[in-house]
Design a protein around this motif. Structure first.
Motif, short mmCIF file in Angstrom:
data_model
loop_
_atom_site.label_atom_id
_atom_site.label_comp_id
_atom_site.label_asym_id
_atom_site.label_seq_id
_atom_site.Cartn_x
_atom_site.Cartn_y
_atom_site.Cartn_z
N ALA A 205 0.83 -1.21 0.00
CA ALA A 205 0.00 0.00 0.00
C ALA A 205 0.86 1.25 0.00
CB ALA A 205 -0.93 -0.01 1.22
N VAL A 206 1.94 1.23 0.78
CA VAL A 206 2.85 2.38 0.84
C VAL A 206 3.65 2.49 -0.47
CG1 VAL A 206 4.83 3.42 2.03
CG2 VAL A 206 3.04 2.27 3.35
N ALA A 207 4.06 1.36 -1.02
CA ALA A 207 4.84 1.35 -2.26
C ALA A 207 4.07 2.03 -3.40
CB ALA A 207 5.19 -0.09 -2.65
N GLN A 208 2.77 1.85 -3.40
CA GLN A 208 1.95 2.45 -4.45
C GLN A 208 1.83 3.96 -4.32
OE1 GLN A 208 -1.55 -0.30 -5.77
NE2 GLN A 208 -1.16 -0.81 -3.64
N LYS A 209 2.29 4.49 -3.17
CA LYS A 209 2.27 5.94 -2.95
C LYS A 209 3.61 6.58 -3.33
CE LYS A 209 -1.85 5.91 -0.99
NZ LYS A 209 -3.01 6.56 -1.61
N GLU B 42 7.90 -0.47 -13.76
CA GLU B 42 8.76 -1.65 -13.78
C GLU B 42 9.34 -1.94 -12.39
OE1 GLU B 42 12.79 -3.28 -16.06
OE2 GLU B 42 11.75 -1.48 -16.78
N GLU B 43 9.78 -0.87 -11.71
CA GLU B 43 10.36 -1.04 -10.38
C GLU B 43 9.29 -1.44 -9.36
OE1 GLU B 43 13.28 1.34 -7.23
OE2 GLU B 43 12.69 2.27 -9.14
N THR C 176 12.46 -0.21 5.12
CA THR C 176 13.42 0.88 4.94
C THR C 176 13.42 1.36 3.49
OG1 THR C 176 14.85 0.02 6.70
CG2 THR C 176 15.83 1.54 5.12
N ARG C 177 13.44 0.43 2.56
CA ARG C 177 13.46 0.79 1.13
C ARG C 177 12.23 1.56 0.71
NH1 ARG C 177 14.05 -4.46 -2.08
NH2 ARG C 177 13.36 -3.05 -3.75
N VAL C 178 11.07 1.03 1.06
CA VAL C 178 9.84 1.69 0.65
C VAL C 178 9.65 3.00 1.41
CG1 VAL C 178 8.21 0.64 2.29
CG2 VAL C 178 7.43 1.20 -0.01
N GLY C 179 10.14 3.04 2.64
CA GLY C 179 10.03 4.26 3.43
C GLY C 179 10.84 5.40 2.84
N LYS C 180 12.07 5.09 2.39
CA LYS C 180 12.91 6.10 1.77
C LYS C 180 12.31 6.59 0.45
CE LYS C 180 17.40 4.68 3.68
NZ LYS C 180 18.73 4.11 3.36
N ALA C 181 11.79 5.67 -0.33
CA ALA C 181 11.17 6.03 -1.61
C ALA C 181 9.94 6.88 -1.39
CB ALA C 181 10.81 4.76 -2.39
#
Length: 296
Positions: free
Chosen positions: A206-210, A216-217, A284-289
């Motif tokens: 859900a966060v990644a989609q924001k 692709e990534e 951590t990855r999705v949070g930084k993005a």
């Protein structure tokens, strides 16, 4: 921000699974906007209040999107009192209806639509109650149209029993139609299967989609989440096996296979460590993005 946190705490009592994860992602964005607005104000900007109106509009959209309007009082502020549905859960004596109602509460209906649906459920419950009353009147589980003798137990004549039986058949048909109509209400929601089963994984998605990740990534990250969920399922399986093994040890006494249990314990612990580390890495990855691209 305080109002975002308050809404989250109240919403956790109502939503679950993918719906709660979706709300989490939306509130994460809103919280960033609220923080940016606060900084904007301290710098002496937004004197016309346009930015504040923009942020408030976003908060209202989240409330309406997730059907949380009734958590607010008439002034538009979060109410300190729980809504009626939270104070006393709706309960239907008919088990089938109760099971369907639990589905309805998690299906994705807005608060307004859920209230209308509740009235339909109560109407169906009344039909079921009327059927039960007719059965009690007949004092039998079943009776055919060919019944020619009256009931000595109830004192009703054959004609009266026949009439009751016809009423029951009509009522039963009406009840079946009612269940069918209610089931139809879930169609558009039940077909929307969540991307993931585990709430931890869905929250990451859900966060990644924001974020501003290219398609692709984003798809690549989704595949990683699928593998992560598989590991979570395997770890949960091992934990269940370990629990059963512990029970077997206590029952077996001197004949217990402690070595087998020890190896299972190590395997479970090792996978648990890897799962926890992977979860932290993904967060951590999705949070930084997520934080990197949000601007008010």
């Amino acid at each position: 921000m305080q109002k975002v946190n308050l809404l989250w705490e109240k919403a956790k009592k109502r939503l679950s699974g993918s719906k709660l994860a979706d709300l989490y992602a939306d509130l994460l964005v809103q919280d960033k906007h609220e923080a940016a607005l606060k900084k904007y104000r301290t710098e002496g900007m937004d004197k016309d209040g346009l930015k504040e109106a923009q942020v408030n509009a976003g908060f209202r959209e989240i409330i309406e999107k997730h059907g949380l309007d009734d958590l607010f009082d008439t002034t538009g502020n979060l109410s300190n009192e729980l809504p009626l549905d939270e104070e006393k859960k709706i309960y239907f004596s008919d088990q089938k209806l109760q099971s369907m109602w639990k589905r309805a509460e998690q299906a994705g209906f807005s608060a307004r639509d859920l209230e209308k649906l509740r009235d339909e459920f109560w109407h169906q419950q009344m039909k079921v109650d009327e059927m039960n009353f007719l059965r009690k009147e007949m004092d039998v589980e079943d009776i055919t149209d060919n019944e020619i003798e009256g009931s000595k137990k109830t004192g009703k004549s054959a004609e009266q029993l026949k009439q009751l039986n016809q009423e029951m058949k009509k009522k039963n048909k009406d009840i079946k139609a009612g269940y069918y109509d209610l089931e139809g209400k879930f169609d558009k929601f039940d077909k929307e299967e969540p991307e993931f089963k585990d709430s931890r994984v869905y929250q990451l998605w859900a966060v990644a989609q924001k974020t501003d990740w290219p398609a692709e990534e984003l798809q690549s990250f989704k595949e990683e989440l699928k593998h992560f969920e598989t590991r979570l399922e395997k770890h949960e399986f091992l934990e269940n096996q370990l629990e059963r093994s512990a029970d077997s040890l206590s029952e077996a006494g001197e004949n217990a296979n402690h070595e087998k249990h020890r190896k299972l314990e190590e395997k479970t612990s090792d996978l648990g460590y890897k799962v926890k580390k992977l979860h932290n890495d993904l967060k951590t990855r999705v949070g930084k993005a997520f934080s990197g691209h949000l601007e008010l």
